[in-house]
Design a protein around this motif. Structure first.
Motif: not given
Length: 315
Positions: A220-248
């Protein structure tokens, strides 16, 4: 100053290129298998209505730990629905289940083998040390190189990252079984396979379940990291929030990950400790099986002894 450099990166790149050219058919097959497994698990959770999934998980939580855990599970899942992260949570859960399942299938037999063979243990331990020490992001580089962008590199990177504690704790649990108990089984003529199945694994089960719990948490701790390679899910939204500085958005996805982590941790811990209604039923069935087995042994002894003669009887 002497210009000195060891071209380790070039060697690794050449090795990966050779592996890709030689075994590309294998990696393509594995990629399709990972995608098929992910889609199957995702379909199980995504197809029914949300309230059906929540009710089923609540019933499972009730059986696992009781009504407090069931109520907490419902509140946590409703929170995920309320922040509009249900689909992403289902995708992340499917990725975790597939990766953790594969890690368990590999790590537990490997841990048993290492516990029963010192040479295997001497080889496995440094490899596990290396896997646990290497930064998690490094796993993504060869995973993307061999499996391309998508769910497959996320699963393989999560699998490699999470399997180490399963191997370690399985080996530790098997080696920690009292030798006198094992010797008693050998004295009664039990085969090594039967000793492993009926003595060592049951006694080592708390340690093995702790390893499975750690596998799930690391997955589960790798979910966010997996989002960086196109795995989607919650990790994809976290990666998107980091790139757009979307805190919410980052907090909504992050808190959803926390809810999944708590649910998975409590479920695996309760299974290992035998808590809740399910644990009571399991213990009751175990006691009944032991009573039935003892009754069969007593009946066999009576048949072997035969009818007793009265004192003074002349044959």
């Amino acid at each position: 100053m002497m210009d000195f450099r060891i071209p380790v990166g070039d060697w690794i790149k050449a090795a990966l290129t050779w592996i890709e050219d030689t075994f590309q058919w294998l990696f393509d097959a594995l990629r399709q298998m990972f995608i098929w497994m992910f889609d199957a698990v995702d379909w199980v959770f995504a197809t029914p209505p949300v309230w059906v999934v929540i009710v089923v998980i609540a019933i499972a939580a009730l059986l696992a730990r009781g009504w407090k855990f069931a109520a907490g599970a419902v509140v946590g899942l409703l929170f995920i629905v309320g922040v509009d992260q249900w689909e992403n949570a289902v995708d992340s859960l499917a990725l975790v289940i597939v990766a953790a399942f594969l890690a368990v299938v590999i790590s537990i037999p490997l841990g048993i083998w290492a516990a029963r063979n010192d040479k295997v243990s001497a080889i496995v331990k440094p490899i596990m040390d290396f896997l646990q020490t290497l930064p998690a992001f490094v796993y993504l580089v060869p995973a993307i190189f061999l499996f391309r962008i998508g769910v497959a590199p996320g699963i393989i990177a999560t699998l490699i990252f999470a399997m180490a504690p399963g191997v370690r704790l399985t080996e530790l649990g098997i080696r920690g079984v009292d030798k006198e108990v094992v010797e008693a089984g050998e004295a009664f003529g039990a085969t090594p396979r039967r000793i492993l199945r009926q003595i060592q694994i049951p006694l080592a089960m708390p340690s093995i379940m702790a390893g499975i719990n750690q596998i799930i948490m690391l997955s589960l701790s790798m979910v966010v990291i997996a989002g960086l390679v196109g795995a989607g899910g919650l990790g994809g939204d976290v990666a998107q929030a980091i790139s757009a500085l979307n805190v919410g958005l980052g907090f909504e996805a992050g808190l959803s990950v926390v809810v999944l982590a708590i649910l998975l941790d409590r479920f695996t811990a309760s299974i290992g400790k035998g808590e809740g209604l399910y644990g009571r039923w399991t213990r009751r069935r175990k006691v009944q099986r032991e009573a039935d087995e003892q009754a069969r042994l007593d009946a066999r002894e009576l048949e072997t002894a035969g009818p007793r003669r009265e004192p003074g009887t002349v044959v």
